[in-house]
Write a protein that holds these residues in place. Structure first.
Motif, PDB file in Angstrom:
ATOM      1  N   ILE A 173       0.808  -1.227   0.427  1.00  0.00           N
ATOM      2  CA  ILE A 173      -0.151   0.332   0.111  1.00  0.00           C
ATOM      3  C   ILE A 173       0.622   1.080   0.366  1.00  0.00           C
ATOM      4  O   ILE A 173       0.365   2.509  -0.665  1.00  0.00           O
ATOM      5  CB  ILE A 173      -0.600  -0.182   1.266  1.00  0.00           C
ATOM      6  N   ASP A 174       1.996   1.044   0.823  1.00  0.00           N
ATOM      7  CA  ASP A 174       2.948   1.962   1.043  1.00  0.00           C
ATOM      8  C   ASP A 174       3.788   2.568  -0.511  1.00  0.00           C
ATOM      9  O   ASP A 174       4.752   3.027  -0.345  1.00  0.00           O
ATOM     10  CB  ASP A 174       3.439   2.240   1.966  1.00  0.00           C
ATOM     11  N   GLY A 175       3.387   1.048  -1.787  1.00  0.00           N
ATOM     12  CA  GLY A 175       4.170   1.898  -2.960  1.00  0.00           C
ATOM     13  C   GLY A 175       5.402   1.110  -2.587  1.00  0.00           C
ATOM     14  O   GLY A 175       6.349   1.426  -3.656  1.00  0.00           O
ATOM     15  N   ALA A 176       5.784   0.211  -2.285  1.00  0.00           N
ATOM     16  CA  ALA A 176       7.409  -0.535  -1.879  1.00  0.00           C
ATOM     17  C   ALA A 176       7.254  -1.406  -3.025  1.00  0.00           C
ATOM     18  O   ALA A 176       6.386  -2.635  -3.409  1.00  0.00           O
ATOM     19  CB  ALA A 176       7.545  -1.085  -0.963  1.00  0.00           C
ATOM     20  N   ASN A 177       8.392  -1.287  -3.912  1.00  0.00           N
ATOM     21  CA  ASN A 177       8.108  -2.657  -4.829  1.00  0.00           C
ATOM     22  C   ASN A 177       9.030  -4.280  -4.648  1.00  0.00           C
ATOM     23  O   ASN A 177       9.524  -4.060  -3.598  1.00  0.00           O
ATOM     24  CB  ASN A 177       8.802  -2.117  -6.108  1.00  0.00           C
ATOM     25  N   TRP A 178       9.188  -5.153  -5.508  1.00  0.00           N
ATOM     26  CA  TRP A 178      10.015  -6.213  -4.581  1.00  0.00           C
ATOM     27  C   TRP A 178      11.290  -5.939  -4.014  1.00  0.00           C
ATOM     28  O   TRP A 178      11.337  -6.631  -3.096  1.00  0.00           O
ATOM     29  CB  TRP A 178       9.790  -7.132  -6.508  1.00  0.00           C
ATOM     30  N   TRP A 179      11.612  -5.692  -4.925  1.00  0.00           N
ATOM     31  CA  TRP A 179      12.659  -5.632  -4.271  1.00  0.00           C
ATOM     32  C   TRP A 179      13.342  -4.964  -2.732  1.00  0.00           C
ATOM     33  O   TRP A 179      13.521  -5.423  -1.998  1.00  0.00           O
ATOM     34  CB  TRP A 179      13.906  -4.271  -5.757  1.00  0.00           C
ATOM     35  N   GLN A 180      12.115  -4.011  -3.003  1.00  0.00           N
ATOM     36  CA  GLN A 180      12.956  -2.760  -1.328  1.00  0.00           C
ATOM     37  C   GLN A 180      11.933  -3.235  -0.481  1.00  0.00           C
ATOM     38  O   GLN A 180      12.237  -3.561   0.991  1.00  0.00           O
ATOM     39  CB  GLN A 180      11.605  -1.856  -1.556  1.00  0.00           C
ATOM     40  N   LYS A 181      10.807  -4.280  -0.908  1.00  0.00           N
ATOM     41  CA  LYS A 181      10.468  -5.338   0.836  1.00  0.00           C
ATOM     42  C   LYS A 181      11.274  -6.746   0.743  1.00  0.00           C
ATOM     43  O   LYS A 181      11.334  -7.096   1.931  1.00  0.00           O
ATOM     44  CB  LYS A 181       8.924  -5.973  -0.616  1.00  0.00           C
ATOM     45  N   PHE A 182      12.020  -7.280   0.075  1.00  0.00           N
ATOM     46  CA  PHE A 182      12.731  -8.022   0.454  1.00  0.00           C
ATOM     47  C   PHE A 182      14.194  -7.468   1.357  1.00  0.00           C
ATOM     48  O   PHE A 182      14.300  -7.515   1.974  1.00  0.00           O
ATOM     49  CB  PHE A 182      13.333  -8.885  -1.135  1.00  0.00           C
ATOM     50  N   ILE A 183      14.317  -6.095   1.106  1.00  0.00           N
ATOM     51  CA  ILE A 183      15.351  -5.478   1.374  1.00  0.00           C
ATOM     52  C   ILE A 183      15.265  -5.059   2.546  1.00  0.00           C
ATOM     53  O   ILE A 183      15.869  -4.849   3.911  1.00  0.00           O
ATOM     54  CB  ILE A 183      15.845  -4.786   0.676  1.00  0.00           C
ATOM     55  N   TYR A 184      13.500  -4.543   2.884  1.00  0.00           N
ATOM     56  CA  TYR A 184      13.482  -4.107   4.312  1.00  0.00           C
ATOM     57  C   TYR A 184      12.919  -4.757   4.669  1.00  0.00           C
ATOM     58  O   TYR A 184      13.160  -4.292   6.199  1.00  0.00           O
ATOM     59  CB  TYR A 184      12.931  -2.897   3.899  1.00  0.00           C
ATOM     60  N   ILE A 185      11.573  -5.936   4.706  1.00  0.00           N
ATOM     61  CA  ILE A 185      10.996  -6.526   5.764  1.00  0.00           C
ATOM     62  C   ILE A 185      11.420  -8.033   5.472  1.00  0.00           C
ATOM     63  O   ILE A 185      11.939  -8.650   6.357  1.00  0.00           O
ATOM     64  CB  ILE A 185       9.767  -6.625   4.625  1.00  0.00           C
ATOM     65  N   THR A 186      11.511  -8.485   4.615  1.00  0.00           N
ATOM     66  CA  THR A 186      12.387  -9.990   4.477  1.00  0.00           C
ATOM     67  C   THR A 186      13.505 -10.160   5.300  1.00  0.00           C
ATOM     68  O   THR A 186      13.536 -10.574   6.089  1.00  0.00           O
ATOM     69  CB  THR A 186      12.086 -11.081   3.421  1.00  0.00           C
ATOM     70  N   VAL A 187      14.840  -9.292   4.332  1.00  0.00           N
ATOM     71  CA  VAL A 187      16.019  -9.473   4.979  1.00  0.00           C
ATOM     72  C   VAL A 187      15.697  -9.465   6.867  1.00  0.00           C
ATOM     73  O   VAL A 187      16.154 -10.264   7.604  1.00  0.00           O
ATOM     74  CB  VAL A 187      17.001  -9.063   4.994  1.00  0.00           C
ATOM     75  N   PRO A 188      14.761  -8.266   7.088  1.00  0.00           N
ATOM     76  CA  PRO A 188      15.273  -8.276   8.320  1.00  0.00           C
ATOM     77  C   PRO A 188      15.079  -8.970   9.545  1.00  0.00           C
ATOM     78  O   PRO A 188      15.088 -10.187  10.318  1.00  0.00           O
ATOM     79  CB  PRO A 188      15.005  -6.913   8.810  1.00  0.00           C
ATOM     80  N   ILE A 189      13.689  -9.670   8.777  1.00  0.00           N
ATOM     81  CA  ILE A 189      13.111 -10.540   9.958  1.00  0.00           C
ATOM     82  C   ILE A 189      13.691 -11.620   9.841  1.00  0.00           C
ATOM     83  O   ILE A 189      13.801 -12.498  11.063  1.00  0.00           O
ATOM     84  CB  ILE A 189      11.191 -10.506   9.345  1.00  0.00           C
ATOM     85  N   LEU A 190      14.150 -12.105   8.602  1.00  0.00           N
ATOM     86  CA  LEU A 190      15.145 -13.651   8.495  1.00  0.00           C
ATOM     87  C   LEU A 190      16.216 -13.437   9.296  1.00  0.00           C
ATOM     88  O   LEU A 190      17.306 -14.296   9.373  1.00  0.00           O
ATOM     89  CB  LEU A 190      15.311 -13.697   7.548  1.00  0.00           C
ATOM     90  N   LYS A 191      16.970 -12.148  10.085  1.00  0.00           N
ATOM     91  CA  LYS A 191      18.238 -11.852  10.680  1.00  0.00           C
ATOM     92  C   LYS A 191      18.796 -13.560  11.493  1.00  0.00           C
ATOM     93  O   LYS A 191      19.721 -14.600  11.417  1.00  0.00           O
ATOM     94  CB  LYS A 191      18.180 -11.134  11.592  1.00  0.00           C
ATOM     95  N   PRO A 192      17.532 -13.377  12.222  1.00  0.00           N
ATOM     96  CA  PRO A 192      18.330 -15.017  13.172  1.00  0.00           C
ATOM     97  C   PRO A 192      18.668 -16.188  12.724  1.00  0.00           C
ATOM     98  O   PRO A 192      19.065 -17.303  12.052  1.00  0.00           O
ATOM     99  CB  PRO A 192      16.435 -15.460  14.215  1.00  0.00           C
TER     100      PRO A 192
END
Lengths: 427, 273, 325
Positions: free
Chosen positions: C223-242
Motif C-alpha cells: 500500500i505504501d508503494g514498495a516494490n518487490w526488491w524494497q520489500k525484500f531488503i526492508y522486510i524479508t531480510v531483517p525478519i530473517l536475521k536469526p
C-alpha cells in the motif's frame, strides 16, 4: 487443531521407542568365539576387491573350512579408509582376528606392538624358506615374523600391439631412452590442440609408482633412520625423463587427464599406447576391454639397470585375538602351499612362494612372465614407519613439478624438507 | 507493467538456467545407470542407446543382503528422525523461550561442540560405545545421534521469531509448558519441523563414516555403507555404481518431495485454526 | 481473532520498538517460585540434549582437549606424556599449518558470503508466485540429497580436461582450464562445487523461515508503494536475521571444516603443491596417518577457537536478534 494429537503421539511413541532401544541391547551381541554349531569363529577383515577375486577368496576359504570343520571364517569387507578403520578398532581392542596388511603400513604396526609374533606358531612344514625373501622380509622385524605375504605384484609395461604396428615399431622398448622415442611416435594429436587424443605413455604420478627409479641412479628413498632422502641430483636425474615427457614433450599423460580411473582403464580405452601397471590390470582388461590386443614386458632398463617395484600384502594376526590358534591355522592355510595355490590360480595376484609359482607355471605364461621375472630384482614398496608421511609430501609436490609450477629440484627439496620436519617434530 | 514483465522474464531465465546446471549432472548419472557398461566406457552418449534395467537387477542379485541393509537403514533412520525432531525442538524451544538459569552457557556449549571437527573425537566416541557394549548394534548409531547440535541451533533461531502471544494465551488457558509446547508450538512450527525431518533423514541415510566404524558385521550394515562396499568392489563397473548411487539417492529425494508441501506458503496459518 | 493476532505478531518485528506490556504481569505472583519453575521446565526440555551431547560429544571433546596437552600413544597400550603447551607452540613453526590456514581462510571468505546470498535469493524467488516452483524446489535440492562421495565423482567427471565443462567452454570459444591439477584453480574448483551443493540446504531453511512471515506485513508495504526488491531488503531480510545468523554460522563451521572434497580430489595429500590442503585434512593426516593424536587435537582446538573468534566478530558485525526477554 488437528495437528496436536499427531504431534503428541509422535512425541510419546518416540520416547517409548528410545527407551525400548536403550533397554534391550541384546539384539546383536558382538559375536563371541564360538557360534551356535560350536565352531570357532575367526574374523577376517580385508578391503574390497573385484567380484572375480572375491569369488576366488570365497573358494579358498571354503577349502580351508572343509579341512578344518571346527573353524568358521567370518569375512567382512571394510568399504573405505581401510587403515583408519583398522587403527581405530585396534585402539578399541575390537579389531578382527586376522586382517590384511599392506607392506607400506607394516613397519608402524609392527613397531606399535599390536600384531601377534608368529615365530612360535611356525612349523617345519610351513617352510618359510619357500617365500621370496624381499616379500617375506617386509613383514619381519628383528627376526620376528608378524605376517606372511599372501600375494604380490610387480610393475611391468603394457603395450598396445596394434598401436605399435601402426607406428612401425617392433616389440617393447628395452630401455628408458627407447621408451621415450617410442612414446613420441605413439602419441596421436590429430586436431593439433596440444592435448593428445592418445598418449604414448600413461603413468601414475604417486611416489609408489616412481620410487624404484632412484636406485639405478644411486639414489634412495629414505635414510637409515627413516627420513626422506630424495632431494639430490641422483633423484632429479631419475625423475627428469618422466617430467620432461609430461611437461615438454607431451608424450606422457596421467589417467586423470583423459578421465580414466587408473592406468589400466586409460590403456583399455586406448588413450595411452603404453602404461606401466601391475598384474591386476590383466584380469581388468580381460573383463572390460577384451578386444585390446596387447603384450607385457619387463620395465625398460633405467640407467642401464633393471628396476621395478613390488607391492605385497600379508595376513597378520591381532595380538588381542581370543582365538589365536584357529587364527594361525587360517593364516597357515592361506599363505601355505595349498591355499596359495587356489588363491593365485587365476592370476589376479602372483604367489609369493617359489614352489607355487613353479607349479602354476607363471614363468612361462605369456602375459604374466614379465611380472614374475621382476620379482627377483624388485624393490618392495616399504620404507620404515614414516613412509606414509614421506609419500604424502612427495605426492603433494611432485604434481606441481609435472605441471611446471616449480622445478623438479625445488619440488623434491620442498617435499623432503617438509616431510623431515614433520617426522622430527612428531618424535 | 512492462517493467514487471521484464523482471519476471529475467527471474525465470535465471531460475531455469540454474535448474539446468543442477539437473544435467544428475540426469547424466541417472541415465548412465540404464546403460550397459560398454556404452558408458566407449564415450559420451547422453541418452542411453541400449536402454537396460540389467544394472539394477544385477545390484540386487549380487548383493543378497540388499533388503536387509534397507531394513537396517529404515529402522535407524526412522528412529533418528522421530527422536531428533522431538528432542531438538524441545532444546531449541527452551533456549529460545524459557528463561532458565544457565541458558546462555548451554547455548554456547551447543555452538562450541559444532566447532570441533569430528576427526579428533572419532576414536574417543568409539571407545565410549565400546564401553557401553553398543558396537555393531542399532542403538550404537541411534542413541549418540538422537540429538543434533546443528538442528537445536536451527530450531532456536526459528523459535526466536515465533509469535509469543499464542503461547501466552495458551498458558492463560491453563496449559503447562509441556502442553503448550506439544499442542500449540509444535503444530505451528511445521515448516521448520519439515525442513528438520528432511535434513535428519538425509544425514542419517547418507551417513557413512559412523556406520563404517561402528558396524563390523555385514548383516548390520546400512544401505549406504553396504552400497559403498559394493562400489569399492565394482570399482570399474560404472554402470553398477551409477545404479547403486541412484538407489542410494532416491529415498532422500522422495522424502524431500513429500515434505516439500509443508514449505508452501500459507500452510502454517491457515492450518492453525 | 486471527487477523488481530497476526497484526500484533507483525508488530513485534518492527525494528527496535519497546514492548513494555508483558513484563508488568510477571512480578505479581511469587517471583522466586516462578523463576524456579522456569528453570525446572528449562532443564526438563533440555534433559535429552544434555544427556546425549554430554556423554557422546562433550566427553570425547574433553578427552581431545586433554590429549592436546600430551604426547600420546594410542596403539598397543595407551600412554601419555604431559607436554604442556608444546603441541600448541608447534603449530607456529608448522609450515603446512600456515598453508592450510591460508587456504581455509580464502575458502571461507569466498564460499560463505556467496552461498548465503545465493540461498537467500533462491528461496525468495521460490517463495514468490512463480509457476512450477515445486519442480524448481525439487531440482535445486538435488545436490543436497546426494552424498558427497557421489557428488565428487560426478564433478570429477565434469572437471577432467576433456570433460563436460571444458567441452562446453570450448564450444563457447572460452578458455578452458585444467580444473583439478592446476594448483591455481584446484581450490576454486572445490569452491564452485561446494557452493553449488550447499546453497540448496540453506535455501530450504530460508524457505521454511519465510513461511512464518505473515502476508499483512507485505500488504502494508505494498500500500505504501514498495516494490518487490524494497520489500525484500526492508522486510524479508531483517525478519530473517536469526535464520541468517544460523546460516552464516553453519556456513562458517562447514567451510572451516572442509574435508571430504579435498580428501577425494587430492587423494588425501592436499596437493597439487598444497593447494587443496585444508586444516581438517591436516588434522586427519596427523590423527590417522601418523597417529599423532596429541598434535592433531591441538590443531583441532586451535581451529575451534578460530571459528569461535570469527563467530563473535560476525555477531558484533551483524548483531544478533535479541532474545524475547
Amino acid at each position: 487443531m488437528r495437528g496436536n494429537k499427531w504431534f503428541a503421539a509422535l512425541g510419546i511413541s518416540s520416547l517409548l521407542l528410545g527407551s525400548a532401544l536403550a533397554g534391550c541391547s541384546n539384539s546383536e551381541e558382538s559375536s563371541s568365539q564360538t557360534n551356535s554349531d560350536g565352531k570357532t569363529v575367526v574374523e577376517l577383515n580385508g578391503w574390497g576387491s573385484s567380484p572375480e577375486e572375491e569369488e576366488l577368496l570365497k573358494e579358498t576359504i571354503t577349502a580351508f573350512e572343509e579341512e578344518h570343520p571346527n573353524i568358521q571364517i567370518k569375512h567382512e569387507v571394510i568399504a573405505d579408509q581401510y587403515m583408519d578403520v583398522i587403527k581405530t578398532r585396534l585402539i578399541g581392542g575390537e579389531a578382527a582376528d586376522v586382517f590384511y596388511l599392506d607392506a607400506l603400513d607394516a613397519p608402524s604396526l609392527m613397531q606399535q606392538d599390536v600384531l601377534e609374533p608368529l615365530n612360535d606358531y611356525m612349523t617345519e612344514d610351513f617352510d618359510v624358506g619357500d617365500f621370496e625373501d624381499p616379500l617375506v622380509n617386509a613383514f619381519k622385524s628383528g627376526g620376528t615374523h608378524y605376517g606372511f605375504p599372501k600375494d604380490f605384484s610387480t610393475l611391468a609395461l603394457f603395450y598396445d600391439k596394434q598401436a605399435f604396428e601402426e607406428a612401425g615399431l617392433e616389440g617393447p622398448p628395452e630401455n628408458w631412452e627407447e621408451l621415450r622415442e617410442y612414446a613420441e611416435k605413439l602419441t596421436v594429436d590429430e586436431d593439433g590442440d596440444g592435448t593428445p587424443e592418445r598418449y604414448g605413455l600413461g603413468f601414475a604420478k604417486e611416489l609408489a609408482r616412481q620410487f624404484y627409479k632412484f636406485q639405478p641412479y644411486g639414489g634412495k628413498l629414505v635414510t637409515e633412520d627413516g627420513k626422506a632422502a630424495f632431494a639430490n641430483e641422483k633423484s632429479v636425474e631419475a625423475l627428469k625423463p618422466i617430467v620432461d615427457m609430461y611437461k615438454n614433450e607431451k608424450t606422457a599423460g596421467l589417467p586423470s587427464d583423459v578421465g580414466a580411473g587408473f592406468g589400466g582403464d586409460m590403456f583399455g580405452q586406448q588413450k595411452a599406447a603404453m602404461v606401466i601397471e601391475g598384474n591386476w590390470t590383466i584380469p581388468f582388461l580381460e573383463n572390460n576391454f577384451p578386444d585390446v590386443d596387447y603384450g607385457t614386458s619387463e620395465l625398460p632398463a633405467i640407467n642401464g639397470e633393471k628396476a621395478t617395484a613390488a607391492f605385497t600384502v600379508a595376513y597378520v594376526m591381532n595380538k588381542n585375538s581370543e582365538v589365536k590358534d584357529a587364527a594361525w591355522e587360517f593364516i597357515e592355510f592361506m599363505t601355505g602351499k595349498e591355499g596359495m595355490e587356489i588363491w593365485t590360480s587365476k592370476g589376479f595376484a602372483l604367489p609369493t612362494r617359489k614352489s607355487v609359482a613353479d607349479k602354476l607355471g607363471y614363468a612361462d605364461d605369456g602375459l604374466r612372465s614379465s611380472f614374475v621375472e621382476g620379482a627377483s630384482y624388485a624393490q618392495p614398496w616399504q620404507a620404515g614407519e614414516n613412509l606414509p608421511i614421506i609419500m604424502n609430501n612427495f605426492d603433494n609436490q611432485f604434481v606441481s613439478a609435472l605441471l611446471g609450477e616449480q622445478t623438479l629440484e625445488e619440488a623434491l627439496k620442498k617435499a623432503e624438507d617438509t616431510a623431515n620436519n614433520e617426522i622430527s617434530s612428531s618424535n | 507493467m512492462n517493467k514487471k514483465r521484464i523482471t519476471s522474464i529475467l527471474v525465470y531465465t535465471i531460475l531455469i538456467g540454474y535448474a539446468v546446471i543442477t539437473f544435467i549432472p544428475f540426469l547424466w548419472a541417472v541415465l548412465s545407470s540404464f546403460k550397459p557398461l560398454s556404452e558408458i566406457v566407449s564415450g559420451i552418449t547422453f541418452i542411453p542407446e541400449n536402454f537396460t534395467l540389467g544394472n539394477y537387477t544385477e545390484v540386487f542379485s549380487r548383493e543378497p543382503l540388499f533388503f536387509r541393509w534397507m531394513l537396517n537403514s529404515v529402522i535407524i533412520t526412522a528412529c533418528m528422525v522421530a527422536l531428533n525432531i522431538v528432542f531438538n525442538s524441545m532444546a531449541g524451544y527452551a533456549l529460545a523461550r524459557i528463561r532458565f538459569a544457565g541458558r546462555k552457557f548451554w547455548f554456547f556449549l551447543i555452538l562450541a561442540v559444532l566447532m570441533i571437527p569430528f576427526q579428533v573425537t572419532l576414536i574417543p566416541s568409539y571407545l565410549i560405545l565400546k564401553t557401553f557394549g553398543w558396537l555393531n548394534t542399532y542403538q550404537g548409531l541411534i542413541i549418540p545421534g538422537m540429538v543434533n547440535a546443528t538442528f537445536i541451533f536451527m530450531m532456536r533461531q526459528f523459535f526466536l521469531n515465533f509469535p509469543k502471544e499464542l503461547e501466552e494465551a495458551a498458558q492463560m488457558d491453563g496449559l503447562s509448558r509441556f502442553g503448550t509446547f506439544f499442542r500449540i508450538v509444535m503444530p505451528l512450527a511445521k515448516p521448520a519441523l519439515a525442513a528438520q525431518a528432511v535434513f535428519i533423514f538425509m544425514s542419517s541415510w547418507n551417513d557413512f563414516m559412523r556406520p563404517l566404524i561402528i558396524m563390523s558385521d555385514k548383516d548390520m550394515f546400512t544401505l549406504t555403507l553396504g552400497l559403498n562396499t559394493f562400489k569399492g568392489q565394482y570399482i570399474s563397473y560404472w554402470n553398477l555404481i551409477m545404479a547403486a548411487s541412484t538407489l542410494m539417492t532416491l529415498p532422500s529425494l522422495l522424502i524431500y518431495a513429500f515434505f516439500n508441501r509443508f514449505f508452501i506458503k500459507g500452510v502454517t496459518f491457515t492450518g492453525g485454526k | 481473532m486471527e487477523p488481530a493476532k497476526q497484526n500484533e505478531y507483525s508488530e513485534s518485528f518492527k525494528p527496535k520498538k519497546p514492548k513494555p506490556k508483558i513484563n508488568p504481569k510477571a512480578p505479581k505472583k511469587h517471583p522466586m517460585g516462578k523463576k524456579l519453575k522456569e528453570s525446572l521446565s528449562g532443564y526438563l526440555f533440555m534433559s535429552p540434549t544434555i544427556f546425549t551431547l554430554g556423554i557422546f560429544v562433550v566427553v570425547p571433546i574433553l578427552y581431545a582437549l586433554f590429549l592436546s596437552f600430551n604426547d600420546v600413544d594410542l596403539l598397543g597400550g595407551i600412554g601419555y606424556e604431559f607436554l604442556g603447551l608444546d603441541n600448541y607452540t608447534r603449530t607456529i613453526d608448522d609450515e603446512r599449518a600456515k598453508i592450510a590456514l591460508l587456504n581455509t581462510a580464502e575458502y571461507v571468505a569466498i564460499v560463505v558470503p556467496v552461498q548465503t546470498i545465493l540461498a537467500l535469493l533462491l528461496a525468495a524467488a521460490l517463495n514468490s508466485n512463480i509457476k512450477g516452483k515445486n519442480l524448481f524446489r525439487i531440482i535445486f535440492f538435488l545436490p543436497t540429497v546426494t552424498s558427497s562421495a557421489v557428488l565428487t565423482l560426478i564433478f570429477m567427471w565434469m572437471y577432467y580436461p576433456d570433460g563436460l565443462i571444458n567441452n562446453f567452454l570450448s564450444f563457447l570459444h572460452l578458455p578452458t582450464y585444467d580444473w583439478l591439477s592446476n594448483p591455481a584453480i584446484a581450490l576454486r574448483s572445490i569452491m564452485i562445487m561446494n557452493i553449488w551443493a550447499t546453497a540448496p540446504f540453506f535455501m530450504v531453511i530460508y524457505l521454511a523461515a519465510m513461511q512464518d512471515i505473515s502476508d499483512t506485513v507485505y500488504e502494508a508495504a505494498t500500500i505504501d508503494g514498495a516494490n518487490w526488491w524494497q520489500k525484500f531488503i526492508y522486510i524479508t531480510v531483517p525478519i530473517l536475521k536469526p535464520v541468517t545468523f544460523f546460516v552464516v554460522i553453519m556456513g562458517l563451521i562447514g567451510t572451516f571444516q572442509l574435508f571430504d572434497q579435498s580428501y577425494i580430489f587430492s587423494g588425501g595429500s592436499g596437493g597439487p603443491n598444497s593447494s587443496t590442503l585444508t586444516i581438517v585434512l591436516l588434522i586427519y593426516q596427523y590423527a590417522f596417518q601418523s597417529l599423532d593424536m596429541g598434535y592433531a587435537s591441538a590443531l583441532a582446538v586451535g581451529l575451534a577457537i578460530l571459528i569461535m573468534v570469527v563467530t563473535v566478530i560476525q555477531k558484533v558485525f551483524f548483531g544478533e536478534e535479541k532474545l524475547h526477554d
